[in-house]
Design a protein around this motif. Structure first.
Motif, short mmCIF file in Angstrom:
data_model
loop_
_atom_site.label_atom_id
_atom_site.label_comp_id
_atom_site.label_asym_id
_atom_site.label_seq_id
_atom_site.Cartn_x
_atom_site.Cartn_y
_atom_site.Cartn_z
N SER A 1 -10.07 121.86 -44.26
CA SER A 1 -10.93 120.68 -44.17
C SER A 1 -10.46 119.73 -43.08
CB SER A 1 -10.96 119.95 -45.52
OG SER A 1 -11.52 120.76 -46.53
N ALA A 2 -9.14 119.55 -42.98
CA ALA A 2 -8.59 118.70 -41.92
C ALA A 2 -8.87 119.31 -40.55
CB ALA A 2 -7.10 118.50 -42.13
N LEU A 3 -8.79 120.63 -40.46
CA LEU A 3 -9.05 121.31 -39.20
C LEU A 3 -10.50 121.13 -38.75
CD1 LEU A 3 -7.79 123.17 -37.04
CD2 LEU A 3 -8.45 125.12 -38.46
N LYS A 4 -11.41 120.97 -39.71
CA LYS A 4 -12.81 120.74 -39.39
C LYS A 4 -13.11 119.27 -39.10
CE LYS A 4 -14.47 124.60 -42.21
NZ LYS A 4 -15.22 125.00 -43.43
N GLY A 5 -12.09 118.42 -39.16
CA GLY A 5 -12.27 117.01 -38.84
C GLY A 5 -12.84 116.17 -39.98
N ASP B 1 -8.89 112.03 -41.95
CA ASP B 1 -8.13 111.36 -40.89
C ASP B 1 -6.79 112.04 -40.63
OD1 ASP B 1 -9.90 109.05 -40.30
OD2 ASP B 1 -9.53 108.58 -42.41
N ALA B 2 -6.26 112.71 -41.64
CA ALA B 2 -4.98 113.41 -41.49
C ALA B 2 -4.84 114.40 -42.63
CB ALA B 2 -3.81 112.43 -41.50
N ALA B 3 -3.86 115.30 -42.50
CA ALA B 3 -3.52 116.25 -43.56
C ALA B 3 -2.06 116.04 -43.94
CB ALA B 3 -3.74 117.68 -43.09
N ALA B 4 -1.80 115.94 -45.22
CA ALA B 4 -0.43 115.76 -45.72
C ALA B 4 -0.12 116.90 -46.71
CB ALA B 4 -0.32 114.41 -46.44
N PHE C 1 -2.37 115.27 -37.54
CA PHE C 1 -3.54 114.57 -37.01
C PHE C 1 -4.26 115.49 -36.03
CE2 PHE C 1 -0.43 111.39 -38.20
CZ PHE C 1 -1.18 110.42 -38.85
N LEU C 2 -5.53 115.73 -36.27
CA LEU C 2 -6.30 116.67 -35.45
C LEU C 2 -6.40 116.20 -34.00
CD1 LEU C 2 -8.00 119.31 -35.72
CD2 LEU C 2 -10.00 117.82 -36.02
N LYS C 3 -6.03 117.07 -33.07
CA LYS C 3 -6.03 116.71 -31.65
C LYS C 3 -7.44 116.41 -31.14
CE LYS C 3 -1.79 119.08 -30.24
NZ LYS C 3 -1.20 120.16 -29.40
N GLN C 4 -8.45 117.06 -31.70
CA GLN C 4 -9.82 116.88 -31.23
C GLN C 4 -10.38 115.49 -31.58
OE1 GLN C 4 -12.08 120.11 -32.89
NE2 GLN C 4 -11.58 121.51 -31.21
N SER C 5 -9.77 114.83 -32.55
CA SER C 5 -10.26 113.51 -32.95
C SER C 5 -9.75 112.43 -31.99
CB SER C 5 -9.80 113.19 -34.37
OG SER C 5 -10.14 111.86 -34.72
#
Length: 248
Positions: free
Chosen positions: A60-64, A67-70, A200-204
């Protein structure tokens, strides 16, 4: 007003259950959410955690969607898509076994080919561990939770299970009888010592801003002593040694 905006900024972070560090059933959802909230609060943010299976939280985090994945090991494969925060803590993972079939010694993973090894879906372990599993050098059986793996270990369906000592102690205390706990032990040689991070997703576009804010906040709560106070809520730890789960 906070952040000059007139409002506290709200973030939503995907996370999985990993008691006693994080769980929706724990007070304030555990010490990792407490550390993350405190670090972001010092920068004017509030945080909402959404708990879900580890694999789904990462996807889900990879799909944006968040805001972050912990909270994840910052392995090379994840660095392709995510910025990694400063370490939340360091964690040493050991092989647990039944005393009736002990792991007496090991140097390389290839020496463990005679054992049935349990693993938990979504966990990193090491690249070599998964590569050996893929090639059939190691016999690895995957399930969805650490509790399941300890049940399998006690029933003799697996021989080894890698897990850090503090979550292991928590699980054994909460889910198993004293006579069952007495049947297991762990080998002193760690499979790995790794740090856990926010991703934190780089694409964001906002990720770099959030990454810098979190790192500043984490540094601030360490300097103020709030970080250590949160960690000590689990007990007193020698934080200067990599033998223990928390390292400064």
């Amino acid at each position: 007003m906070l952040c000059g905006s007139g409002h506290t900024k709200q973030l939503t972070i995907a996370i999985g259950d990993y008691p006693p560090f994080a769980s929706k059933a724990l007070p304030k959802q555990g010490i990792v959410p407490r550390v993350i909230r405190a670090a972001f609060a010092s920068e004017g943010y509030t945080v909402k955690f959404e708990f879900m299976p580890w694999g789904r939280s990462f996807a889900s985090a990879l799909k944006g969607k968040y805001d972050a994945a912990a909270f994840w090991f910052c392995v090379p494969e994840r660095k392709k898509n995510f910025h990694c925060s400063e370490p939340l803590y360091y964690e040493a993972t050991y092989f647990y076994f039944r005393k009736s079939k002990p792991l007496t010694d090991w140097g390389n993973l290839s020496e463990l080919s005679e054992f049935n090894i349990g693993a938990t879906k979504g966990y990193s372990y090491t690249e070599e561990f998964w590569e050996f599993a893929k090639r059939g050098v190691l016999n690895v059986n995957t399930v969805t939770s650490d509790v399941q793996n300890f049940k399998k270990l006690l029933k003799g369906r697996i021989d080894l299970f890698p897990i850090a000592t503090i979550p292991a102690k928590h699980i054994l205390k909460e889910h198993f009888a004293a006579e069952e706990v007495e049947q297991v032990a762990f080998h002193a040689k760690p499979l790995m010592v790794e740090s856990s991070h926010l991703l934190f997703l780089k694409q964001s576009k906002k990720s770099e801003v959030l990454l810098k804010a979190f790192n500043r906040g984490l540094s601030a709560i360490k300097e103020s002593g709030e970080y250590q106070t949160i960690l000590n809520s689990l007990g007193t730890f020698k934080t200067s040694s990599a033998k223990y789960i928390f390292v400064k």
